[in-house]
Design a protein around this motif. Sequence first.
Motif, PDB file in Angstrom:
ATOM      1  N   THR A   1      -5.221 -20.267   5.396  1.00  0.00           N
ATOM      2  CA  THR A   1      -4.388 -19.349   6.150  1.00  0.00           C
ATOM      3  C   THR A   1      -5.135 -18.032   6.310  1.00  0.00           C
ATOM      4  O   THR A   1      -5.612 -17.469   5.331  1.00  0.00           O
ATOM      5  N   GLU A   2      -5.239 -17.567   7.524  1.00  0.00           N
ATOM      6  CA  GLU A   2      -5.911 -16.290   7.763  1.00  0.00           C
ATOM      7  C   GLU A   2      -4.999 -15.151   7.344  1.00  0.00           C
ATOM      8  O   GLU A   2      -3.811 -15.134   7.661  1.00  0.00           O
ATOM      9  N   GLN A   3      -5.545 -14.213   6.597  1.00  0.00           N
ATOM     10  CA  GLN A   3      -4.798 -13.041   6.160  1.00  0.00           C
ATOM     11  C   GLN A   3      -5.603 -11.796   6.485  1.00  0.00           C
ATOM     12  O   GLN A   3      -6.831 -11.835   6.535  1.00  0.00           O
ATOM     13  N   THR A   4      -4.917 -10.709   6.714  1.00  0.00           N
ATOM     14  CA  THR A   4      -5.578  -9.463   7.065  1.00  0.00           C
ATOM     15  C   THR A   4      -5.153  -8.369   6.113  1.00  0.00           C
ATOM     16  O   THR A   4      -3.985  -8.273   5.760  1.00  0.00           O
ATOM     17  N   ILE A   5      -6.106  -7.542   5.714  1.00  0.00           N
ATOM     18  CA  ILE A   5      -5.821  -6.365   4.896  1.00  0.00           C
ATOM     19  C   ILE A   5      -6.178  -5.141   5.729  1.00  0.00           C
ATOM     20  O   ILE A   5      -7.274  -5.052   6.292  1.00  0.00           O
ATOM     21  N   TYR A   6      -5.249  -4.206   5.814  1.00  0.00           N
ATOM     22  CA  TYR A   6      -5.488  -2.944   6.499  1.00  0.00           C
ATOM     23  C   TYR A   6      -5.636  -1.862   5.438  1.00  0.00           C
ATOM     24  O   TYR A   6      -4.809  -1.759   4.539  1.00  0.00           O
ATOM     25  N   ILE A   7      -6.674  -1.062   5.545  1.00  0.00           N
ATOM     26  CA  ILE A   7      -6.903   0.040   4.615  1.00  0.00           C
ATOM     27  C   ILE A   7      -6.938   1.330   5.423  1.00  0.00           C
ATOM     28  O   ILE A   7      -7.725   1.464   6.357  1.00  0.00           O
ATOM     29  N   PHE A   8      -6.080   2.264   5.058  1.00  0.00           N
ATOM     30  CA  PHE A   8      -6.034   3.561   5.725  1.00  0.00           C
ATOM     31  C   PHE A   8      -6.578   4.607   4.765  1.00  0.00           C
ATOM     32  O   PHE A   8      -6.134   4.696   3.626  1.00  0.00           O
TER      33      PHE A   8
ATOM     34  N   LYS B   1       5.416 -10.290   7.094  1.00  0.00           N
ATOM     35  CA  LYS B   1       5.168 -10.185   5.653  1.00  0.00           C
ATOM     36  C   LYS B   1       4.197  -9.030   5.435  1.00  0.00           C
ATOM     37  O   LYS B   1       3.155  -8.956   6.089  1.00  0.00           O
ATOM     38  N   SER B   2       4.544  -8.145   4.530  1.00  0.00           N
ATOM     39  CA  SER B   2       3.666  -7.003   4.295  1.00  0.00           C
ATOM     40  C   SER B   2       3.916  -6.413   2.918  1.00  0.00           C
ATOM     41  O   SER B   2       4.946  -6.657   2.300  1.00  0.00           O
ATOM     42  N   ALA B   3       2.958  -5.660   2.443  1.00  0.00           N
ATOM     43  CA  ALA B   3       3.076  -4.909   1.191  1.00  0.00           C
ATOM     44  C   ALA B   3       2.264  -3.641   1.347  1.00  0.00           C
ATOM     45  O   ALA B   3       1.181  -3.660   1.939  1.00  0.00           O
TER      46      ALA B   3
END
Length: 57
Positions: free
Chosen positions: A5-12, A33-35
């Motif tokens: 499953t492809e998942q993405t992490i966003y970093i600000f 879905k998010s955290a």
Amino acid sequence: MSTITEQTIYIFSGPCGVGKSTLAKELADKLDKSAIVHGDNSWKCIVKDLSRPGKKD
């Protein structure tokens, strides 16, 4: 057979007051879905050495 499953992490990142938390909350509201993990919590993992599972002493 396993499924990938492809998942993405966003970093600000950026200086105080530029809207990182606001942007993260807006993005989280749009995703199914998010955290949100605050930076202070990430640094605690590094300091406590939890970033290296299975490490032998």
